[in-house]
Write a protein that holds these residues in place. Sequence first.
Motif: not given
Length: 777
Positions: A496-516
Amino acid sequence: MIAKRCFLPFAPLALAAVLCGCTQKNTGDEPAASNSPIGLERFLLFPNPIAQSSGGYETDTTAYADAYYRAIDPTYAANGQDTIDQWKARNNFGSVTGTEYRAVFRDVKDLGYGRNMNGRLNADGSVAFFVENYNVGYSSSVNVDVAIARDETWHVGTNAIEWSSTLCIPGVDPADCNPNVKFAKYYNFSSADGTLQLAVDLDGKGKKAMPGPCITCHGGRGDPLTPADAVSGKPRFPLVENSLSRKRGDTEARLQGMNVDSFEFSKQAGWTRGDQEATLKIFNQWILCTYPLVGAPAGAEDSCRVAAGPNEWQGTAAEMIKSWYGGPGMPITTFQDTYVPSSWNANPSLYTNVVAPFCRTCHSVRGTKNQDDIDFMTLAKFQGYADRIKSHVFDRGIMPLALIVYNDFWSSSAPDTLANFINPFLTAPETATTASGTALRPGRPVADPGPNRMVRSATSAILSAENSLFAGTYNWSVVSGSATIINPDSMIATFSPSPAGSYTVRLTVGNGSATDSKDVTITVDDTFPDPSRLRFAHVKNVLQNLLHSGPTPTCIGCHKNVSTPAPTNTPPVWYTNFDRDGSGGAADATDDSWFLKGLTGRVNLTEIQASPLLRKPSGNHHSGGTLLNVADTTSGGGLSSYSILYNWILAGMPAGGVAANAGPNTLNTVTFNGVFPGPFTANIPLDGGQSVGVGTLSYLWTVASEPLGTSATFPGNSFSDNAAATSLTIQNVGTYVVQLQVSDGPSTDIAQRTIVVDETPLAANVVVAGLSGGNVS
């Protein structure tokens, strides 16, 4: 909103279950090699298997196999069954005409079977092979000897391939179907009673529906079935629109050359390699006869080949088969594989050690005249697929496509060689290697937040991590911009963004101790459509009407229904409105539903960003070049059109709707006309006729904004108009925004067009009494 998505016909949300969740003993019954990573294990399935919201894949269903055989097999179509004996009779095995040979070997680089192969060349030029498969155990050299003896104890099934013409079926095949064009057809028959099998287990990984296990590696297409037709109540097998045959069941698959070096032979007299070299060369010559010919014959071996059509595969693998026997003329009798295409001279070791043993068999018979990068015949073509190689091989683990080849690949040095080769061609920070330089292995978590895209301001948009791999935990966070993420620790979140513009969103996934982790850039625009309201009509508007960059500015400049034979650069999928079900008359709602079903084949729900509907027009291996310039983040620009397609897929590809099309934004230089003292006016033509919908549409034009102090009107000095095409009367320069509302009754859509008006400079040469003449402007 999220809960509703589960019930849409093609909702990708169902993939969460798909990704989580045999009568023929064969090599795959043994454990996989211990050093082979466990990927998605989709051996012998298409990279895009047409995922279904109900679970599973359409190309791996009984309905798919049933539709295939109803299209190509007259015995099955009439009786609902076929047998190997009936198949042999149709292909004239045992008759006095034509030529037949037998060869027996074990295919150590494919499925491991002992194979009793019987081939036939008929007087009409058709070619047929049936192969009885025998299996005693994994890697067993005994397989070839039981095949020679035809010991039924170890007979696990019979495969058959024919290259022949097939009668067209009235009311099912299109009127311009050509019954004289030969194409490849694939069968599997039971070892128990010889009946046709709709599914087969070739690798111990479970049964898979025909013809998928064959055509996935024979160059065939896995397009979606049609909806059920009105007559039979069953779906029809897909039609490749630009095929020469125009016959349902022609998947554009090919016969593969026989690499004799990959066979193991018996030591029994009469069945050694030396005893069978001549027969196997004849088989390879017959296979060569099935390949289209470009240009004039290079030798007698080409005299049987048919001229290549303007849109089909161009017989690329013919050069390889000829090279096995000394080149044009095929002068030598003993198979010798030293083939390296001339365009690989800059890196022959990569071809010899990676491409030839692990890629070439399937890829050499892929590609078309319009786009042949996938055949890997040049080094440039191969490196152009660096991003897909990383995804298929090192992330997903779905290639090599066959189990034995997959295990051989990971037991060799090829993964490290390949990973280090493609690294320079990947977009940073992507890499195919670890910090120590070894190849990444599938099975680790891989974050996939989807592509960079556009959404509308002041509305909620879906964030989906469904295409992430081997992940058990999820976290979404905003890296730049001011926005709220609802359910940030879920696979499916809301942005849910506010004004028009450019946004960067990060997804982090994990499985046990491993992440990406992976970032995605989301452009928020005030005029982009509300993603929750996107329907098929909006997609059709992008494909049929919107002007894009590139030499052909609309998709339907190429993707259009044409008369046969199709001219050069006709794609296999058409985006125009036409009588798709063959019922006669103009396109109607039924044809629209067939269009939608066909378009699902351009969407890969298992990896949405890889969908041809998104990748090709954005410039990836597309004969039409770049039409959707995703770097253009302006309102209505390339990213906007791309994002309409992407957000529609995320929403479950809903049908119907209407899409208002007010025309492109324009800069108009006009001349104001009138009688002194005024008003002086100019007219701007408006046309909403390209708006998309099925049935009768209503239109409403209004002025959304105009320069201060002006009063733009429509014909009759009205402030609105209900015509599809009209004009806007203006009295001054400046920026005008007109709005078009279109409705079919149940659905309504609005579009705006910005018109920037400038005035034509007026120059004149006048003489004023008492003054000298001069130019006035």
